[in-house]
Scaffold this active site. Sequence first.
Site, PDB file in Angstrom:
ATOM      1  N   CYS A  99       0.836  -1.210   0.000  1.00 22.32           N
ATOM      2  CA  CYS A  99       0.000   0.000   0.000  1.00 22.32           C
ATOM      3  C   CYS A  99       0.867   1.256   0.000  1.00 22.32           C
ATOM      4  CB  CYS A  99      -0.912  -0.015   1.218  1.00 22.32           C
ATOM      5  SG  CYS A  99      -1.878   1.489   1.425  1.00 22.32           S
ATOM      6  N   GLN A 226      -2.232  11.385  15.904  1.00 25.35           N
ATOM      7  CA  GLN A 226      -2.616  11.722  14.543  1.00 25.35           C
ATOM      8  C   GLN A 226      -1.917  10.779  13.560  1.00 25.35           C
ATOM      9  OE1 GLN A 226      -4.908  13.855  14.119  1.00 25.35           O
ATOM     10  NE2 GLN A 226      -4.873  15.298  15.818  1.00 25.35           N
ATOM     11  N   CYS A 408     -11.660  17.058  13.860  1.00 31.35           N
ATOM     12  CA  CYS A 408     -11.574  16.119  12.749  1.00 31.35           C
ATOM     13  C   CYS A 408     -12.923  15.950  12.059  1.00 31.35           C
ATOM     14  CB  CYS A 408     -11.047  14.767  13.220  1.00 31.35           C
ATOM     15  SG  CYS A 408     -12.101  13.946  14.435  1.00 31.35           S
TER      16      CYS A 408
END
Length: 449
Positions: A99, A226, A408
Amino acid sequence: MSRPSVAPAAPPRCEYFVAGRCRSCTFIETPLGTQLRAKEERCRELLGERIPEAAWLPSVDGGVRDFRNKAKLVVGGRAGAVTLGILGPDGAGVDLRDCLIQEPAIRDAIGRIAAHLDATGLPPYDVPLRRGELKFVHVTAAPGGALMLRFVVRSEHALHALRKRLPELRAAVPEAAVVSVNLLPEHRAVLEGEREELLLGSSLDMRLGGSGGPVSLHLLPRSFFQTNTAVARALYAQAAEWVAEADPATLWDLYCGVGGFALHCADHAEAASGGASGGASGGRVAPVGDSSGGGASSGGGRSLGGGDSFSRASPGGGPLRASPMARERSVLGVEISEAAVRSARRSAAEAGLAAEFVAADATAFATAAAPGELPEAVIVNPPRRGIGPELAAWLEASPTRTVVYSSCNPESLARDLAAMPSLAVRRARVFDMFPHTAHMEVMVLLHRP
């Protein structure tokens, strides 16, 4: 928003996306500038009535690849031939070990982790049949390349097998600084259970820049951080700059986690007690990204405005320097997780920062405070649901003059801002914490006139 001038990187070619094997990065084929414009427009649509156009700063992008510091991998396949990635529509494992959005340290380790799991002979958990052992592998990368590995399993049998083979895992993945096993015996749609067993180390050292030098945040296996380290640096630097400009004598960091915001806004203990600080001025050194004055962007993020091009800029339009006349500041972090509070205290002690931390519910702590204890400034970094009506009402009625709100979820941010009409938005910024998706981080600076 500003219109910068340097062309952005082209979208990466993801073979998983092209083949239809994974569509998690919905917008990975969309140019980054177009993605950012859509996020900016969404924020303006939701927050436009509260945020004047002049308040918006250039957005901070999160990169096109190699940006994600945490991989949450589903274990699929069969015993001796596991896949690490996601489950397809048919419940079969889809291997995503290459990925592109994962940090290189993670991508490099996934194959070796899979080979280790193959050698254990443990079967992946079969969701439709509700049997098997291996459920997830969580891999977190620190800036220096060290890794934290968490194996989420169904039973004690898998825990014992992984503990027995720890020496082989350490040989295969020597960069693993922390290894733990999380037990999730129930058949539930969650990523982890309540019980965590440490097999190696205790915490992952996330070494970031701070106001007077490096700050190490100590992540425990269950700690929140984060997911984009470069953007996290920019986020903390921006908050620290806004706090430095307001120069409050007292600051609370609510929902502080392992202390990221509080530690980046704190004085060195020696300076706070009247001694000499590390800076030539002997006072508070406000955040600058590097010696060139690059601000948050120099910490790893890049500024992007409404166009298809980039610019580098400091968080608030220019670097701040040492402030010898700045007042001594009291910084207090509030977090419900006692383990996270212990980590924050450790970070403060190691960095010599004058910050204190308490384990408490943020809303309960704030609403129970006596009038004489209320701070001049507050930072809030809540989960997606926002701070909620009770804490928003408390902030609205409090004498606190400065609030930095990192969100967020712009939808919950809009609701919370509507509940605090006496606090005016002075500045706002989009931080692209989650490139190639519709998600983002938005931070606003509010001031009571």
